[in-house]
Design an enzyme around this catalytic site. Sequence first.
Site, PDB file in Angstrom:
ATOM      1  N   TYR A 259       0.906  -1.098  -0.097  1.00 28.13           N
ATOM      2  CA  TYR A 259      -0.002  -0.096  -0.083  1.00 28.13           C
ATOM      3  C   TYR A 259       0.858   1.313   0.076  1.00 28.13           C
ATOM      4  CZ  TYR A 259      -4.378   2.583   0.584  1.00 28.13           C
ATOM      5  OH  TYR A 259      -5.392   3.309   0.742  1.00 28.13           O
TER       6      TYR A 259
ATOM      7  N   LYS B 291      -3.159   8.512   2.923  1.00 29.10           N
ATOM      8  CA  LYS B 291      -4.464   8.252   3.616  1.00 29.10           C
ATOM      9  C   LYS B 291      -4.373   8.703   4.983  1.00 29.10           C
ATOM     10  CE  LYS B 291      -7.148   6.189   0.634  1.00 29.10           C
ATOM     11  NZ  LYS B 291      -8.413   7.202  -0.117  1.00 29.10           N
TER      12      LYS B 291
HETATM   13  C1  1JT Z   1      -5.937   3.795  -4.751  1.00 31.22           C
HETATM   14  C2  1JT Z   1      -5.858   2.271  -5.458  1.00 31.22           C
HETATM   15  C3  1JT Z   1      -6.238   3.838  -3.505  1.00 31.22           C
HETATM   16  C4  1JT Z   1      -6.207   1.323  -4.675  1.00 31.22           C
HETATM   17  C5  1JT Z   1      -6.773   1.308  -3.140  1.00 31.22           C
HETATM   18  C6  1JT Z   1      -6.796   2.703  -2.708  1.00 31.22           C
HETATM   19  N1  1JT Z   1      -7.344   2.544  -1.503  1.00 31.22           N
HETATM   20  C7  1JT Z   1      -7.362   1.247  -1.220  1.00 31.22           C
HETATM   21  N2  1JT Z   1      -7.142   0.450  -2.442  1.00 31.22           N
HETATM   22  C8  1JT Z   1      -7.117  -0.905  -2.576  1.00 31.22           C
HETATM   23  C9  1JT Z   1      -5.847  -1.597  -1.872  1.00 31.22           C
HETATM   24  C10 1JT Z   1      -4.560  -1.040  -2.930  1.00 31.22           C
HETATM   25  C11 1JT Z   1      -3.497  -1.899  -2.517  1.00 31.22           C
HETATM   26  C12 1JT Z   1      -3.475  -2.406  -1.353  1.00 31.22           C
HETATM   27  C13 1JT Z   1      -4.511  -2.641  -0.546  1.00 31.22           C
HETATM   28  C14 1JT Z   1      -5.808  -2.169  -0.891  1.00 31.22           C
HETATM   29  C15 1JT Z   1      -5.294   2.107  -6.595  1.00 31.22           C
HETATM   30  C16 1JT Z   1      -5.219   3.540  -7.533  1.00 31.22           C
HETATM   31  C17 1JT Z   1      -4.600   4.538  -6.636  1.00 31.22           C
HETATM   32  C18 1JT Z   1      -5.627   4.801  -5.393  1.00 31.22           C
HETATM   33  O1  1JT Z   1      -2.118  -2.794  -0.817  1.00 31.22           O
HETATM   34  C19 1JT Z   1      -2.291  -4.096  -0.110  1.00 31.22           C
HETATM   35  C20 1JT Z   1      -2.022  -1.471  -3.200  1.00 31.22           C
END
Ligand code: 1JT
Length: 269
Positions: free
Chosen positions: A169, A176
């Site tokens: 993430y 965030k």
């Molecule tokens: C963005 C993306 C913001 C994916 C996101 C996000 N907030 C949650 N997710 C889902 C997620 C993403 C990752 C993750 C866990 C959940 C993608 C486009 C940019 C903004 O890592 C374990 C990477």
Amino acid sequence: MSQATESKELTRNENGMLKGKKGIIFGVANDHSLAWACAKALYSEGAELAFTYQAEALERRIKPLAESVGSKFVEMCDLGKDEDIASTFEKLGKHWNKIDFVVHAVAFANKKDLEGHFVDTSREGFALALDVSAYTLVAVTRAALPMMNDGGSVVTLTYYGAEKVVQNYNVMGVAKAALEASVRYLAADLGEKNIRVNSISAGPVRTLAAMGIAGFRDMLKFVEQRAPLKRNVQAEEVGKTALYLTSDLASGVTGECIHVDCGYSIIAL
Ligand code: 1JT
């Protein structure tokens, strides 16, 4: 709506909790978007909705969705551009005198910054993720302020990676964290106007943003096993929480982050 997905009839209570309330939703990309789940929940309780989409290519997708909830305001708005934000609210001011809520469901990071190591994040990648994912809440809230009614509500979406390290993430976790802190500072600023600002920390959901994330499916399985409710959260449950936060039920709630994650975040080991 795409033909591959079943289209569930949207029901609406014209005398619902959001009767006479109007607001704008940023971040609908398609019918899987959490922003869309929020839209449907708010619509079901009588709210009137306005939408923006980020790029020309999305217009064809968003227009029919907006129409299905009776929306007559659908504008392109790249939140990365101050002039787009200004012109969106100028147009919205001609459409409605006042609004009651803003739903902000917008984030972005370069794909290469959502894999590997956080330590490798470039200055540009860091700035981009924080600009789009955190600063836009501040910009949109400020632009909405002259139009916001007493009792108004701003809702944004966040994720657990802001609080604890979640592999991959990376820079989004930092963005965030900035978003969640911005919620508190905005709540403190706007409290005297009786405008509330809150975030929803959603568990992982199969959305466009989540797809193409390496290992996302494994993450869903992992959460299903460990979360107290032994399942993943549904987009609709995030929508219902947005409904609560925009309604009078949450009149005493501001600066808060509500976890809608089937309890995942309370578990250590
Ligand atoms: C963005 C993306 C913001 C994916 C996101 C996000 N907030 C949650 N997710 C889902 C997620 C993403 C990752 C993750 C866990 C959940 C993608 C486009 C940019 C903004 O890592 C374990 C990477």
